[in-house]
Every structure is written in structure tokens, then in C-alpha cells.
Motif scaffolding. Structure first.
Motif, mmCIF file in Angstrom:
data_model
loop_
_atom_site.group_PDB
_atom_site.id
_atom_site.type_symbol
_atom_site.label_atom_id
_atom_site.label_comp_id
_atom_site.label_asym_id
_atom_site.label_seq_id
_atom_site.Cartn_x
_atom_site.Cartn_y
_atom_site.Cartn_z
ATOM 1 N N VAL A 176 -25.279 -1.539 7.468
ATOM 2 C CA VAL A 176 -23.901 -1.576 7.638
ATOM 3 C C VAL A 176 -23.382 -0.176 6.973
ATOM 4 C CG1 VAL A 176 -21.850 -2.356 6.488
ATOM 5 C CG2 VAL A 176 -23.402 -3.957 7.222
ATOM 6 N N LEU A 177 -24.015 0.555 6.193
ATOM 7 C CA LEU A 177 -23.875 1.770 5.536
ATOM 8 C C LEU A 177 -24.229 2.784 6.424
ATOM 9 C CD1 LEU A 177 -22.857 3.154 2.833
ATOM 10 C CD2 LEU A 177 -25.254 3.566 2.211
ATOM 11 N N GLY A 178 -25.018 2.659 7.233
ATOM 12 C CA GLY A 178 -25.530 3.316 8.203
ATOM 13 C C GLY A 178 -24.636 3.551 9.540
ATOM 14 N N GLY A 179 -24.043 2.428 9.906
ATOM 15 C CA GLY A 179 -23.118 2.433 10.957
ATOM 16 C C GLY A 179 -21.696 3.248 10.229
ATOM 17 N N LEU A 180 -21.478 2.805 8.932
ATOM 18 C CA LEU A 180 -20.317 3.478 8.428
ATOM 19 C C LEU A 180 -20.379 5.322 8.335
ATOM 20 C CD1 LEU A 180 -19.080 1.151 5.786
ATOM 21 C CD2 LEU A 180 -18.248 1.634 7.988
ATOM 22 N N VAL B 231 -15.930 7.546 17.304
ATOM 23 C CA VAL B 231 -15.945 6.968 16.096
ATOM 24 C C VAL B 231 -16.647 5.419 16.410
ATOM 25 C CG1 VAL B 231 -15.039 5.828 14.395
ATOM 26 C CG2 VAL B 231 -14.449 8.366 14.793
ATOM 27 N N ILE B 232 -15.973 4.765 17.375
ATOM 28 C CA ILE B 232 -16.371 3.476 17.683
ATOM 29 C C ILE B 232 -17.748 3.432 18.208
ATOM 30 C CG2 ILE B 232 -16.105 1.368 19.257
ATOM 31 C CD1 ILE B 232 -13.003 1.982 19.138
ATOM 32 N N SER B 233 -18.076 4.317 19.359
ATOM 33 C CA SER B 233 -19.420 4.347 19.798
ATOM 34 C C SER B 233 -20.372 4.942 18.646
ATOM 35 C CB SER B 233 -19.569 5.268 20.986
ATOM 36 O OG SER B 233 -19.713 6.584 20.593
ATOM 37 N N ALA B 234 -20.060 5.732 17.678
ATOM 38 C CA ALA B 234 -20.965 6.067 16.726
ATOM 39 C C ALA B 234 -21.446 5.134 15.692
ATOM 40 C CB ALA B 234 -20.357 7.585 15.920
ATOM 41 N N PHE B 235 -20.422 4.330 15.522
ATOM 42 C CA PHE B 235 -20.404 3.138 14.616
ATOM 43 C C PHE B 235 -21.558 2.143 15.014
ATOM 44 C CE2 PHE B 235 -18.875 -1.100 13.131
ATOM 45 C CZ PHE B 235 -19.493 -0.784 11.830
ATOM 46 N N PHE B 236 -21.539 1.808 16.167
ATOM 47 C CA PHE B 236 -22.355 0.758 16.938
ATOM 48 C C PHE B 236 -23.659 1.467 16.979
ATOM 49 C CE2 PHE B 236 -18.654 -1.580 18.179
ATOM 50 C CZ PHE B 236 -19.120 -2.748 17.523
ATOM 51 N N PHE B 237 -23.729 2.902 17.465
ATOM 52 C CA PHE B 237 -24.989 3.598 17.463
ATOM 53 C C PHE B 237 -25.567 3.643 16.023
ATOM 54 C CE2 PHE B 237 -24.757 4.900 21.684
ATOM 55 C CZ PHE B 237 -25.798 5.408 21.963
ATOM 56 N N VAL C 295 -26.636 -2.359 23.295
ATOM 57 C CA VAL C 295 -25.610 -1.781 22.332
ATOM 58 C C VAL C 295 -25.340 -0.277 22.704
ATOM 59 C CG1 VAL C 295 -25.246 -1.076 19.759
ATOM 60 C CG2 VAL C 295 -26.327 -3.247 20.543
ATOM 61 N N GLN C 296 -26.638 0.370 23.008
ATOM 62 C CA GLN C 296 -26.408 2.011 23.033
ATOM 63 C C GLN C 296 -25.774 2.461 24.438
ATOM 64 O OE1 GLN C 296 -30.142 3.682 22.410
ATOM 65 N NE2 GLN C 296 -29.836 3.422 20.136
ATOM 66 N N ALA C 297 -26.227 1.399 25.705
ATOM 67 C CA ALA C 297 -25.666 1.743 26.881
ATOM 68 C C ALA C 297 -24.194 1.572 26.715
ATOM 69 C CB ALA C 297 -26.305 0.805 28.015
ATOM 70 N N GLU C 298 -23.697 0.296 25.849
ATOM 71 C CA GLU C 298 -22.046 -0.033 26.021
ATOM 72 C C GLU C 298 -21.335 1.016 25.258
ATOM 73 O OE1 GLU C 298 -20.512 -1.990 27.511
ATOM 74 O OE2 GLU C 298 -21.601 -3.877 28.125
ATOM 75 N N ASN C 299 -21.768 1.502 24.287
ATOM 76 C CA ASN C 299 -21.209 2.537 23.381
ATOM 77 C C ASN C 299 -21.330 3.901 23.799
ATOM 78 O OD1 ASN C 299 -20.040 0.812 21.167
ATOM 79 N ND2 ASN C 299 -22.042 0.125 21.107
ATOM 80 N N TRP C 300 -22.336 4.272 24.543
ATOM 81 C CA TRP C 300 -22.324 5.614 25.303
ATOM 82 C C TRP C 300 -21.149 5.542 26.459
ATOM 83 C CZ3 TRP C 300 -22.490 7.847 30.275
ATOM 84 C CH2 TRP C 300 -22.487 9.203 30.090
ATOM 85 N N ASN C 301 -21.315 4.309 27.186
ATOM 86 C CA ASN C 301 -20.221 4.030 28.200
ATOM 87 C C ASN C 301 -18.702 4.290 27.511
ATOM 88 O OD1 ASN C 301 -19.316 3.379 30.533
ATOM 89 N ND2 ASN C 301 -19.221 1.069 30.001
ATOM 90 N N LEU C 302 -18.405 3.915 26.470
ATOM 91 C CA LEU C 302 -17.278 4.002 25.743
ATOM 92 C C LEU C 302 -16.479 5.415 25.888
ATOM 93 C CD1 LEU C 302 -15.506 1.756 24.884
ATOM 94 C CD2 LEU C 302 -16.113 2.366 22.346
ATOM 95 N N ILE C 303 -17.538 6.346 25.457
ATOM 96 C CA ILE C 303 -17.064 7.726 25.186
ATOM 97 C C ILE C 303 -17.415 8.491 26.719
ATOM 98 C CG2 ILE C 303 -19.220 8.282 24.264
ATOM 99 C CD1 ILE C 303 -16.731 10.293 22.983
#
Lengths: 324, 324
Positions: free
Chosen positions: A95-99, A212-218, A50-58
Motif C-alpha cells: 500500500v505504501l509503495g502505491g502511495l 497519478v491514478i495509473s502510477a498508484f496502480f503501477f 493492472v499495468q495494461a489498464e493503467n498504462w491505457n489510462l494515460i
């Protein structure tokens, strides 16, 4: 007629079928494997995916190097822990943490005034400042950390599936973004943001979207991680480790690709688990691996495979075909 | 013609300078008045003095970062670890029976050579791939060094003992440790020598040319990669001396590199990159504001000052306060 591009254009690629096959195997593993250790390692692997994919996004697609993603991870982790302690179901907390992490990322749009390497320092400072803030905030336990109300029956399987679903969701999200126009815009920004701005791309908006997308998944990954812990404290949660794992794994696998980060994650985790008997050297292994990869193959392992191995394989297959 | 263009510019710049001096004076006066009301004016001189003494060290750390950033546009994220490594070399030389102030040149030379090696084998070949790979590789080097030091030499806190460690100067009721004064003097002398080197020598001229525009400098026949290598070695050597001074004045352990590096970045942003005098003045400003913050708000917030300064300067004047 559209020949290339589109969401399902690469359905003919063997990689997609391999991915579906591995996903099916991953869903069936807990039925056959009963060793908690192996399941735990796989659970960690999925969180890293999850972290690698979403760090990769930004960092990969949009080209904005962030060194402070531990902040988003920590927000998710602490939100889940606080909700759990307050008596709400932890799923709600996750969920709240992601948001919350995503909301925090929205308010970071001024950081995109900082270009290139200044953005990297800015994010590094952000995580450090947030850590310092939480270490002084009595409400979340300050420097003493938080003890979580862990039940007596504590099986790994639900967490395994939670992390797996999250990893799957983030991979599919990344794939869809990479195949869409948004992914193309991210690539344009990463190549040259002045040029992208000059042809009418709202670069700040797209950078914030990626963040925002990567922060949500993080945030979600932080929640899933915190849910399995019995104790969390700001030193480790906001520390350098969670800020760099996603980054290192994405770079080793290959930034700007969807498969690369997954490859990097499993490779690094397996290597560091094999070397674990030598002591706490996980970060050393990661950092040496990342130095070697950046120095000799800046496009990562998946980059080597697609650029060097695949064409040779193709010519080999074509040569071995019988002549008509 | 020239005067007609340059006159309004100089007037506006003088106006800006005058306004900023008036604002700073107003802040200082109101602060002075506030302290007078609280009856704590007697605390002012020692705080100011200790802030200046600490600030000189920050300045020396920042000079190295500033030169490397100015010449290569690469943020050297492993500067903190080079600093600690320099501290270790001096520490061993002292244990070996050498005087600490004689051991410092040795640490300088060792780190200079290490810096040459790092730059020529790892960072220089990456400069052609853009800005992100070199920054990430220095981050990898930082983590690798830190973990190697933690494994080999344990996270114990060490202090370099000198012959003047127990001497305190008494100046009109303020007690100042002798080591701090000597450290400030060494830092100032080294910064001045660096500036002389940059301004007077031919090599320094080449260095400044590259920092203005590396492509044009290359076209003028300057061997940019050789200058880069030398410049990184110089930065690493300065880091070694700064680390030794920190070991003498305070204490050091393998993990202190990060906070000092953060402070150095704030100072560099404050003083403008590649500007030696700016780095020293910025370091003293940071030192004074830190001691004031820790006196007014308590010790937990000293590190926050650097982050605050970094963010404020980047929002208000991203080129640094001493930029022309």
C-alpha cells in the motif's frame, strides 16, 4: 430523461456479463487447478492486466505516451521489499509503495510542459535516471540488489488472489473513469489538448490526475510482484521490460477501451508461453506483435472486433430473424 | 518600418547572447580558480581534449536523429539499434578482410537501404494517424532488433580492430589515441557533408521545406512521402557510420544502443531539431561536460549528465540553444 451515458448504461451489453462470468471463474480456479505453474502464469497475467489498464489510462484515454512507467513499478517493488526487510508486514509495504508512486507522480507535473513525443522521451529518461540513482544508492543495495526474507512455506494462492483483486479493482476503476465526465475530458485532451484548453479544461490538472491514478496502480502491482520474488535488483525492475509490457499489451488489445488491454494481455501471455521453449524471446514476440498490430490495425484487436465483426454479427442476426 | 520592428528584437537577442556569454565565462573562471586552489590545473587539457573527441561521435549520432525528428516530427526510438547494426556490418566486413574505413561505406549503404525499407513499409503509412503510432512503432522495431541481435549474435562485447588502433599521438604530454582523432575527423566531415547536402541541393531544400511545414510543402508539389523515405535512409546510414566509429573507438554489443540514443536526444534538444551544426556543437558540449562530471564525481554519474542537460534545456529554452 437520460437515454445514453451513465455508469450502468451498458449493463445490457453482453461484454459486462462475460466479464462478470470470467471474474467468477477466475476466483474459483485455485480450487480446481493445483498446478503452481498455471497459477503463476495467471498471477503474472493479472499483474499485466493492472499495468495494461493503467498504462491505457494515460496513454490510451489521455493520449500521453509514457515510456517510463517502470519507474512507478520499481518504486512499489522497492518499497515493499524494504518494508519487508525492515520487518513490517508486506501488505503495508504494498500500500505504501502505491502511495509513494502516486506521490512521485504528483511531483512530475512539470513534465507536462513537454508535449507529445517530448513527453515520451522525458518519461523514458525519468525511468533511466531513477534506475541509475538506485544503482548507486547503498541503502537499497545499489547494484548488488536485495535478497528478501522469503519464508519456507510459500504458496502461490494468496498472491494469485492479491493480483486478481488488484486487476479487478483497476479494471473497474478504468471502466468508471471511461464512463464518467473525466474519461470524456481525457479523450478531449488526447484528441487536441490546445482545443481542450481553449474551452476551459485545465489540461495539466487532468493529465496529472491520469498519471497519478495509473502510477498508484503501477506501484501496487510492483508491490504484489516484489512480494513474490526472492531477489530484486534495479537492472531488471527498472529495466525496459517492465516499462513496455503494459504499453504493448494495451496497444495490441486496443487503446482507449476497457476490454482491449485485458484481451491483449491474455493473448500475448499465451503466445509467449507457447513460444517459451524457443528461448528468452518474450520481448521479441511482444515487439513483433506490436509492430504488426500498429501497422495493420492501429485500433487494436478490440477495435477490429467492435468496428468490423460486431456490425456484421448484428446484420447477420437481423437477417436470420423470421419476418413478421 | 522594417528596421523599427527588427531593431529592438536584435538588441534583445544580442543582450541575451552577451548575458549568456558572461554567465558561461563566469562559471568557467570560477571553475578555473577552484581548480587552481586544488592544484589540479594540469588535468584540465586532457579532460577537455577527450571530451571533445567523444563529443564528435555524440554529434554524429545526433545528426541522424535530428534530421529525422526535424523532417517528420517523429522521434526515432530505434536509432540506437540501427547504430549497433551498422557496427555489426562493419565488424563482419573487417573479419572478412576488408579495411574498416572501406567497410564503413558498405555499412552506410546497407543501413541506408534498410532505412528506406523501414520507412516505406512501416513508418510512412502510419504518419497519417498522428504522432503517437509512428513513435510507438519505432519503439517496437527497436526492441525487435535488439532481441534478434541478442538471439543471433549473443550479448558479447565486440571491438573493431584497425591498423591505427595501437598508435597514440603525443601532443605536449597528452596522449591521444589515433582512432579517436580519425573518428572525430570522419564525424565532422560527414556532418559538414550533410549540411552541404541540406543547404546546396534541391532535394535538401525540399527536406528543409518539409521540416518547416509539411502541409504547405505538399501543396507546393513536393512529394513528402518520398522525401521522408530518403531522409530516414540518410539518418539510418549516418547511424551506421557512427556505430562503426563507436566500435572502433570504444566497443559495442547489442544492448549499447539505448544509452547512445538517450545522449543523442539530449544533444538534439540542446542543438535544436533539424540543425546539423547545433547537433555537432551540442554533442561536443555533452562530451566535455560528461568527462568533467566523471572526473569530478566519479564514473557512476556520467549518464546522469545527459538527463540533466535534457531537463534543464527543456525547462529553460525548449527550442534549443541555437534556435533563431
Amino acid at each position: 430523461m437520460k437515454v445514453s451515458g451513465g455508469l450502468f448504461s451498458s449493463l445490457r451489453s453482453p461484454v459486462v456479463y462475460l466479464f462478470i462470468l470470467f471474474t467468477a471463474i477466475a476466483f474459483l480456479i485455485p480450487i480446481f487447478v493445483r498446478t503452481p505453474y498455471i497459477l503463476f502464469i495467471l498471477y503474472l497475467c493479472y499483474i499485466y492486466v493492472v499495468q495494461a489498464e493503467n498504462w491505457n489510462l494515460i496513454g490510451g484515454f489521455a493520449g500521453q505516451i509514457s515510456l517510463g512507467h517502470a519507474a512507478f513499478f520499481g518504486i512499489g517493488c522497492y518499497t515493499t521489499a524494504m518494508m519487508w526487510i525492515a520487518g513490517y508486514p508486506p501488505i503495508l509495504g504494498i500500500v505504501l509503495g502505491g502511495l509513494l508512486a502516486a506521490g512521485f507522480a504528483v511531483f512530475l507535473f512539470p513534465t507536462f510542459r513537454l508535449r507529445g513525443t517530448y513527453f515520451a522521451i522525458g518519461t523514458l529518461f525519468l525511468a533511466a535516471a531513477l534506475q541509475g540513482f538506485l544503482l548507486n544508492w547503498k541503502f537499497v543495495g545499489a547494484g548488488e540488489g536485495l535478497y528478501l526474507p522469503v519464508p519456507k512455506e510459500f504458496l502461490i494462492e494468496p498472491f494469485y488472489y492479491m493480483a486478481l483483486v488488484l486487476a479487478l479493482a483497476s479494471t473497474v476503476t478504468c471502466y468508471m473513469i471511461a464512463k464518467s465526465g473525466v474519461g470524456l475530458t481525457f479523450k478531449a485532451i488526447s484528441e487536441d489538448d490546445f482545443a481542450a484548453a481553449s474551452i476551459g479544461v485545465g489540461i495539466t490538472r487532468y493529465k496529472v490526475l491520469a498519471l497519478v491514478i495509473s502510477a498508484f496502480f503501477f506501484g501496487l502491482s510492483g508491490g504484489v510482484y516484489g512480494h513474490y520474488q526472492a531477489f530484486i535488483d534495479a537492472y531488471s525492475i527498472f529495466g525496459i521490460y517492465w516499462g513496455v509490457t503494459g504499453l504493448f499489451m494495451a496497444i495490441i488489445g486496443g487503446t482507449g477501451t476497457v476490454v482491449g488491454p485485458i484481451l491483449g494481455t491474455f493473448l500475448l501471455t499465451i503466445i509467449s508461453e507457447y513460444l517459451a521453449k524457443l528461448g528468452e524471446i518474450r520481448l521479441l514476440v511482444y515487439s513483433v506483435a506490436v509492430i504488426i498490430v500498429i501497422r495493420f490495425a492501429p485500433e487494436g484487436i478490440w477495435g477490429i472486433i467492435t468496428k468490423k465483426v460486431r456490425p456484421r454479427l448484428k446484420t447477420y442476426i437481423e437477417k436470420s430473424k423470421p419476418l413478421k | 518600418m522594417k528596421s523599427r520592428i527588427s531593431l529592438p528584437k536584435s538588441i534583445t537577442s544580442r543582450l541575451k547572447l552577451a548575458v549568456s556569454i558572461i554567465v558561461i565565462a563566469a562559471i568557467c573562471l570560477s571553475f578555473y580558480y577552484y581548480l587552481g586552489l586544488r592544484g589540479e590545473l594540469g588535468n584540465l587539457p586532457p579532460i577537455l581534449v577527450s571530451g571533445i573527441l567523444v563529443g564528435g561521435l555524440y554529434g554524429l549520432v545526433a545528426v541522424g536523429v535530428s534530421i529525422i525528428l526535424g523532417v517528420m516530427r517523429v522521434i526515432n526510438l530505434c536509432h540506437g539499434e540501427l547504430l549497433v547494426l551498422g557496427g555489426f556490418f562493419t565488424f563482419w566486413a573487417v573479419n572478412f578482410g576488408l579495411d574498416p574505413f572501406l567497410a564503413m561505406p558498405i555499412a552506410f549503404i546497407i543501413l541506408f537501404v534498410l532505412g528506406l525499407a523501414l520507412q516505406s513499409f512501416i513508418i510512412n503509412p502510419l504518419l497519417k494517424y498522428g504522432l503517437n503510432p509512428p513513435v510507438l512503432v519505432t519503439f517496437g522495431v527497436a526492441l525487435a532488433f535488439q532481441n534478434i541481435m541478442l538471439l543471433l549474435w549473443t550479448p558479447d562485447v565486440r571491438i573493431i580492430h584497425t591498423a591505427i588502433s595501437d598508435i597514440n599521438l603525443q601532443i605536449s604530454g597528452i596522449s591521444i589515441p589515433m582512432t579517436r582523432v580519425v573518428a572525430l575527423l570522419i564525424a565532422l566531415v560527414l556532418a559538414y557533408l550533410t549540411r552541404l547536402f541540406l543547404v546546396k541541393t534541391f532535394f535538401g531544400k525540399a527536406l528543409r521545406a518539409i521540416s518547416q511545414n509539411s502541409e504547405v510543402a505538399l501543396l507546393m508539389g513536393i512529394d513528402t512521402s518520398r522525401v521522408n523515405i530518403f531522409c530516414y535512409g540518410l539518418g539510418a546510414g549516418l547511424a551506421a557510420v557512427a556505430g562503426s566509429l563507436i566500435g572502433i573507438v570504444f566497443s559495442f554489443s547489442p544492448v549499447i544502443g539505448g544509452p547512445y540514443m538517450h545522449k543523442a536526444f539530449a544533444v538534439v534538444v540542446l542543438g535544436g531539431m533539424g540543425n546539423v551544426i547545433g547537433a555537432v556543437v551540442g554533442g561536443i558540449i555533452l562530451g566535455v561536460s560528461e568527462t568533467f562530471a566523471s572526473w569530478l564525481l566519479g564514473g557512476g554519474y556520467t549518464n546522469a549528465v545527459a538527463y540533466l542537460i535534457f531537463i534543464l534545456v527543456l525547462i529553460i529554452k525548449p527550442t534549443g540553444i541555437f534556435a533563431k
